[in-house]
Design an enzyme around this catalytic site. Structure first.
Site, PDB file in Angstrom:
ATOM      1  N   HIS A 374       0.798  -1.233   0.000  1.00  0.00           N
ATOM      2  CA  HIS A 374       0.000   0.000   0.000  1.00  0.00           C
ATOM      3  C   HIS A 374       0.823   1.273   0.000  1.00  0.00           C
ATOM      4  O   HIS A 374       0.245   2.364   0.065  1.00  0.00           O
ATOM      5  CB  HIS A 374      -0.921   0.052   1.219  1.00  0.00           C
ATOM      6  CG  HIS A 374      -1.987  -0.996   1.233  1.00  0.00           C
ATOM      7  ND1 HIS A 374      -3.243  -0.774   0.724  1.00  0.00           N
ATOM      8  CD2 HIS A 374      -1.976  -2.264   1.687  1.00  0.00           C
ATOM      9  CE1 HIS A 374      -3.983  -1.868   0.890  1.00  0.00           C
ATOM     10  NE2 HIS A 374      -3.226  -2.791   1.459  1.00  0.00           N
ATOM     11  N   LYS A 567      -8.345  14.077   5.310  1.00  0.00           N
ATOM     12  CA  LYS A 567      -7.555  12.840   5.261  1.00  0.00           C
ATOM     13  C   LYS A 567      -6.501  12.968   6.345  1.00  0.00           C
ATOM     14  O   LYS A 567      -6.360  14.037   6.946  1.00  0.00           O
ATOM     15  CB  LYS A 567      -6.890  12.652   3.894  1.00  0.00           C
ATOM     16  CG  LYS A 567      -6.146  13.884   3.358  1.00  0.00           C
ATOM     17  CD  LYS A 567      -5.570  13.639   1.959  1.00  0.00           C
ATOM     18  CE  LYS A 567      -6.576  13.901   0.870  1.00  0.00           C
ATOM     19  NZ  LYS A 567      -6.527  12.940  -0.221  1.00  0.00           N
ATOM     20  N   ARG A 568      -5.769  11.886   6.639  1.00  0.00           N
ATOM     21  CA  ARG A 568      -4.699  11.991   7.624  1.00  0.00           C
ATOM     22  C   ARG A 568      -3.760  13.135   7.253  1.00  0.00           C
ATOM     23  O   ARG A 568      -3.519  13.395   6.069  1.00  0.00           O
ATOM     24  CB  ARG A 568      -3.930  10.666   7.703  1.00  0.00           C
ATOM     25  CG  ARG A 568      -4.693   9.577   8.421  1.00  0.00           C
ATOM     26  CD  ARG A 568      -4.995   9.965   9.852  1.00  0.00           C
ATOM     27  NE  ARG A 568      -3.809   9.964  10.644  1.00  0.00           N
ATOM     28  CZ  ARG A 568      -3.513   9.054  11.573  1.00  0.00           C
ATOM     29  NH1 ARG A 568      -4.370   8.086  11.845  1.00  0.00           N
ATOM     30  NH2 ARG A 568      -2.388   9.120  12.239  1.00  0.00           N
ATOM     31  N   LYS A 573       0.953  14.355   1.757  1.00  0.00           N
ATOM     32  CA  LYS A 573      -0.385  14.692   1.273  1.00  0.00           C
ATOM     33  C   LYS A 573      -0.549  16.202   1.072  1.00  0.00           C
ATOM     34  O   LYS A 573      -1.531  16.667   0.503  1.00  0.00           O
ATOM     35  CB  LYS A 573      -1.452  14.170   2.243  1.00  0.00           C
ATOM     36  CG  LYS A 573      -1.475  12.637   2.367  1.00  0.00           C
ATOM     37  CD  LYS A 573      -2.510  12.178   3.381  1.00  0.00           C
ATOM     38  CE  LYS A 573      -2.456  10.696   3.700  1.00  0.00           C
ATOM     39  NZ  LYS A 573      -3.112   9.844   2.675  1.00  0.00           N
ATOM     40  N   THR A 678      -8.479   6.774  -1.730  1.00  0.00           N
ATOM     41  CA  THR A 678      -9.798   6.201  -1.968  1.00  0.00           C
ATOM     42  C   THR A 678     -10.880   7.254  -1.758  1.00  0.00           C
ATOM     43  O   THR A 678     -11.974   7.137  -2.318  1.00  0.00           O
ATOM     44  CB  THR A 678     -10.055   4.991  -1.043  1.00  0.00           C
ATOM     45  OG1 THR A 678      -9.599   5.315   0.270  1.00  0.00           O
ATOM     46  CG2 THR A 678      -9.326   3.766  -1.544  1.00  0.00           C
ATOM     47  N   LYS A 682     -14.704   8.606  -3.538  1.00  0.00           N
ATOM     48  CA  LYS A 682     -15.935   8.907  -2.793  1.00  0.00           C
ATOM     49  C   LYS A 682     -16.467  10.287  -3.154  1.00  0.00           C
ATOM     50  O   LYS A 682     -17.681  10.485  -3.324  1.00  0.00           O
ATOM     51  CB  LYS A 682     -15.682   8.804  -1.275  1.00  0.00           C
ATOM     52  CG  LYS A 682     -15.296   7.402  -0.834  1.00  0.00           C
ATOM     53  CD  LYS A 682     -14.744   7.337   0.592  1.00  0.00           C
ATOM     54  CE  LYS A 682     -14.063   5.986   0.813  1.00  0.00           C
ATOM     55  NZ  LYS A 682     -13.252   5.939   2.049  1.00  0.00           N
TER      56      LYS A 682
HETATM   57  C1  KOT Z   1       1.339   1.904   6.404  1.00  0.00           C
HETATM   58  C2  KOT Z   1       1.850   1.596   7.648  1.00  0.00           C
HETATM   59  C3  KOT Z   1       1.040   1.678   8.776  1.00  0.00           C
HETATM   60  C4  KOT Z   1      -0.285   2.080   8.669  1.00  0.00           C
HETATM   61  C5  KOT Z   1      -0.779   2.388   7.398  1.00  0.00           C
HETATM   62  C6  KOT Z   1       0.002   2.306   6.274  1.00  0.00           C
HETATM   63  C7  KOT Z   1      -0.531   2.626   4.966  1.00  0.00           C
HETATM   64  C8  KOT Z   1      -1.704   3.208   4.630  1.00  0.00           C
HETATM   65  N1  KOT Z   1       0.088   2.367   3.867  1.00  0.00           N
HETATM   66  N2  KOT Z   1      -0.642   2.758   2.832  1.00  0.00           N
HETATM   67  N3  KOT Z   1      -1.737   3.278   3.278  1.00  0.00           N
HETATM   68  C9  KOT Z   1      -2.791   3.801   2.411  1.00  0.00           C
HETATM   69  O1  KOT Z   1      -3.536   2.697   1.871  1.00  0.00           O
HETATM   70  C10 KOT Z   1      -4.653   3.103   1.084  1.00  0.00           C
HETATM   71  C11 KOT Z   1      -5.412   1.872   0.657  1.00  0.00           C
HETATM   72  O2  KOT Z   1      -4.709   1.147  -0.296  1.00  0.00           O
HETATM   73  C12 KOT Z   1      -4.196   3.927  -0.104  1.00  0.00           C
HETATM   74  O3  KOT Z   1      -5.321   4.394  -0.801  1.00  0.00           O
HETATM   75  C13 KOT Z   1      -3.352   5.108   0.348  1.00  0.00           C
HETATM   76  O4  KOT Z   1      -2.806   5.757  -0.778  1.00  0.00           O
HETATM   77  C14 KOT Z   1      -2.228   4.618   1.266  1.00  0.00           C
HETATM   78  O5  KOT Z   1      -1.499   5.713   1.780  1.00  0.00           O
END
Ligand code: KOT
Length: 841
Positions: A374, A567-568, A573, A678, A682
């Protein structure tokens, strides 16, 4: 012990089989029964909280029946199941979702009204289930909804945190974290005190040779913690299928506390043991896209993975099949590297406990697992120190070393003499201390690896996992672009828009096949349709304006352009770029004459999102947004032309309120950093347009909806490296408009400038890693383009309708079907006897 009821007694069972309510009257009687008996209340002390409880319990009764039937059906069919392992499930509220998926919300609305309640108020009582940080956890929740809705035999496995993501309060412009204790009353979980697993930690490995000369390893000593299962029913939409989410809770293995210790006077240490065990599942780590290598986090990971695998293997063993059939019965998906120890644990079970040969076991393991990546951010890639694993999981470390040895031997055979390659791909990083690279372990232990949007999947193949493409070939790597569930993110969050669409497409079938949305493109010129479309957006904005007023005191005009970034909070970002842009707009308004001011388009800049508690820069960004807000919102020269709002405690239920009210939302990460995103999907699905960089799923959204319907700007991923290089060699001149923004901050326009110095120096003096200066001009220009576009409301509405009609691709149903076919090799389980009353109206 055989638990089945003998044939002659079954008649009595069938006669009394519980049915769950069938009509409004049935719902009301169920509701009142729960108020009076389950909750021991009456009509004289039934507040909204009690009404929420009773309503949930009534729906829960219905769900349980379908849930049991679904599980029985899956057991009888004995077909392959998928297990989705995720440390995060960001579920949000359950009641509204259950009512809609079962198709009984209208009935409940009538029933509640008869009994004196407004359904909206009852729904609002529920506390979000917030067992996740952001996109990764919410994706897991959308996947569960799609898996159930498409009738796939699937379970989720996670941790039952006592505290989910913290609640965010904004005090004097600063983020303050408050614990999120959410389990006081949770009707949606079922404790299974009979489903427990003993989990071992620490200890040592005893190696020996058995009577046949075979080497064996026994992991002994150490401490044991008990995992207790809690099950959450996951209802599918317009289908009786109800899947299971199993969450593990930790408990002291000895039960409450150790009576022996207690009786011998060692009371304190017996309580301490208990608390140490319960600490494992106590709290969700609040970091998004960041791994900090804490021992307790590793303990969480092993605890959860070991309990889940024990459970999966136990279920498989009941079928009495040969081990080699395991991958025909079981697919396990690793949601990022957090569950990667599952690879090692399954190999340990097969070799140490079941006595399989290494190669046969490894073949089973790699055919079972799939791994989803991810993120490419280096600080988010998990690495665990070898000494830590050695201490906590000594046998697992040996197995990791063996996996690595056999892997490197195979690489050496295929690429003889390439020592650099061996060092680069080794699962063990030869640092001080040595580290285990979890992503490499996940790749080696899986048969498929996927990214979450096209650009991201290309990037992992050409950058962080390049060598593995050379070794395994390109077919092991694939893309599954993320998706979202239209049930929650359209039908539930925006019921009026859902109904308007249904009025044009004939039915709500688009909620099951989102490509049917394309039918509304035929109505794009229909005046009545357009009018209602605009009225819905305005009503959603008015509702948000009301919420902004009651929570912040800020009065915003619902007809202004609502510009949203929720978002976070993370530097990649680039909320800092957004607030710098807002400051630039403020300076322009201030510099304009009263006559010129009339030309500005009124805007409301809305922010929301949590900063990880230890992320100092992210907290500074929140503080600047709030400080700018308090200056701008109280400046008489500005009035309605600009308002800046920070909404506290952004979460799933607030997203359902905010997203339908947006005109423009911001998805402006430095190109190549946001794997997918994502919320971009939405917002567009709810009739908002987006401003974004060429990053993540923005690129595919553009391809689907057309480039006239999206506001793209900024540098491309392929140029990022060179741009960073230019900064580091002093070949970059700061953008002049950004310089003016910095000057205003440093003059103290928004309070003590020392509070914001870090944000400025990151850009000006420390290499501007996220390229804020490089993208700033094109960002500002694009916002001017947006202003102009918004003035032409007719064209704007055309863009919105056209975009929605082309969003079919982004349903998580499409996404789950791709996983099922390309990675899991599973099929839906047909429902023989779909009861008509359950099929949604
Ligand atoms: C990585 C480490 C710890 C906690 C969360 C993450 C993390 C979260 N890595 N990627 N994400 C997000 O995942 C979403 C679902 O695929 C993506 O849409 C987004 O771009 C990622 O930042």
């Amino acid at each position: 012990v055989e638990a089945s009821i003998p044939e002659p007694q079954r008649e009595a069972w069938l006669k009394h089989q519980v049915g769950g309510f069938k009509d409004k009257d049935g719902f009301e009687s169920n509701f009142v029964r729960h108020i009076e008996t389950t909750l021991a209340r009456s009509m004289f002390n039934c507040d909204e909280t009690a009404a929420y409880a009773a309503c949930s319990l009534a729906f829960r009764d219905r769900l349980i029946l379908e849930w049991n039937r679904t599980q029985q059906r899956q057991t009888f069919a004995d077909s392959k199941r998928v297990y989705y392992l995720s440390l995060e499930f960001l579920m949000g509220r359950a009641l509204d979702n259950a009512m809609l998926n079962i198709g009984q919300k209208e009935l409940a609305k009538g029933g509640l009204s008869d009994l004196g309640f407004r359904i909206e108020d009852v729904i609002q009582q529920e506390h979000d289930a917030a067992l996740g940080n952001g996109g990764l956890g919410r994706l897991a929740a959308c996947f569960l909804d799609s898996l159930a809705s498409l009738n796939y035999p699937a379970w989720g496995y996670g941790l039952r945190y006592r505290y989910g993501i913290f609640k965010q309060e904004i005090i004097d412009g600063y983020q303050v974290e408050v614990p999120d204790y959410w389990l006081d009353f949770n009707p949606w979980e079922f404790p299974r005190h009979d489903v427990t697993v003993d989990i071992q930690f620490y200890g040592y490995v005893h190696k020996s040779t058995d009577e046949n000369g075979k080497a064996t390893a026994r992991w002994e000593g150490g401490e044991t913690v008990k995992a207790v299962a809690y099950d959450v029913p996951i209802p599918g939409y317009a289908t009786p299928s109800t899947n299971n989410l199993r969450l593990w809770s930790s408990k002291a293995a000895s039960g409450e506390f150790d009576f022996q210790k207690f009786n011998s006077g060692d009371y304190e240490s017996s309580v301490a043991d208990q608390q140490r065990a319960e600490t494992i599942s106590a709290v969700l780590y609040p970091n998004d896209n960041l791994e900090r290598g804490k021992e307790l986090r590793l303990k969480q990971q092993y605890f959860w993975v070991a309990a889940s695998l024990y459970d999966i293997v136990r279920r498989f063993k009941k079928s009495r099949r040969a081990w080699r059939e395991f991958p025909d019965q079981v697919a396990i998906q690793l949601n990022d590297t957090h569950p990667t120890l599952a690879v090692v644990e399954l190999q340990r079970i097969l070799v140490d406990l079941e006595g399989l040969e290494w190669d046969e076991a490894w073949n089973i393991v790699t055919n079972t697992f799939g791994y989803t990546n991810h993120t490419v951010l280096p600080e988010a890639l998990e690495k665990w120190s070898v000494p830590l694993i050695q201490h906590l999981l000594p046998r697992h470390l040996q197995i990791i070393y063996d996996i690595n040895l056999f892997f490197l031997q195979s690489v050496e055979r295929a690429h003889p003499g390439d020592r650099d390659l061996l060092a680069r791909v080794s699962i063990i990083e030869e640092s001080q201390p040595k580290m285990v690279r979890m992503a490499y372990l996940a790749i080696v232990g899986s048969h498929k690896v996927n990214g979450v949007a096209e650009l991201h999947s290309d990037l992992i193949k050409t950058t962080i996992f390049k060598d593995f493409v050379t070794i395994f070939g390109p077919d092991k790597f694939t893309n599954v672009t993320n998706g979202i569930t239209p049930r929650r993110w359209l039908h539930q969050a925006n019921p009026r828009l859902s109904d308007l669409i249904a009025s044009k497409t004939g039915t709500h079938d688009f909620l099951k096949d989102l490509t049917l949305l394309n039918k509304i493109e035929l109505s794009v010129d229909d005046p009545a349709f357009r009018k209602e479309w605009a009225a819905i957006k305005l009503a959603n904005k008015a509702r948000l304006a009301e919420y902004i007023k009651t929570t912040t005191g800020i009065v915003v005009n619902p007809s202004a352009l609502f510009d949203v970034q929720v978002k976070r909070i993370h530097e990649y970002k680039r909320q800092q770029m957004n607030i710098f842009g807002v400051i630039h707009r403020y300076l322009r308004i201030k510099a304009a004459s009263p006559e010129e001011r009339k030309k500005f388009l009124p805007r409301v800049s809305i922010f929301g999102g949590k900063a990880a508690p230890g992320y100092w820069m992210a907290k500074q960004i929140i503080h600047l947004i709030n400080s700018v807000g308090s200056v701008v919102n109280n400046d008489k020269d500005v009035g309605d032309l600009l308002k800046v709002v920070f909404l506290e405690d952004y979460n799933v239920s607030k997203a359902e309120l905010i997203i339908p009210a947006s005109d423009i939302s911001e998805h402006i990460s430095t190109a190549g950093t946001e794997a997918s995103g994502t919320s971009n999907m939405k917002f567009v699905l709810n009739g908002g347009l987006i401003i974004g960089t060429c990053d993540g799923a923005n690129i595919e959204i553009t391809r689907e909806i057309g480039e006239n319907n999206i506001f793209l700007f900024g540098n491309l991923a392929e140029d990022v490296e060179d741009l960073r290089h230019a900064h580091n060699y002093g070949q970059h001149t700061l953008d002049p408009d950004l310089v003016k923004v910095f000057e205003a901050i440093e003059k103290g326009t928004f309070g003590d400038s020392k509070d914001f110095a870090g944000m400025i120096t990151a850009v000006r003096d420390h290499g501007d890693y996220y390229l804020v200066s490089d993208d700033f001009q094109s960002y500002l220009e694009t916002h001017d383009v947006i202003d102009e576009a918004y003035r032409n409301q007719e064209d704007w509405i055309t863009k919105c309708i056209t975009s929605v009609s082309r969003m079919g691709f982004f349903t998580s149903d499409r996404c789950i079907n791709e996983y099922a076919e390309g990675i899991w090799n599973i099929e839906p389980l047909p429902i023989e006897t779909a009861e008509p009353e359950k099929i949604n109206s």
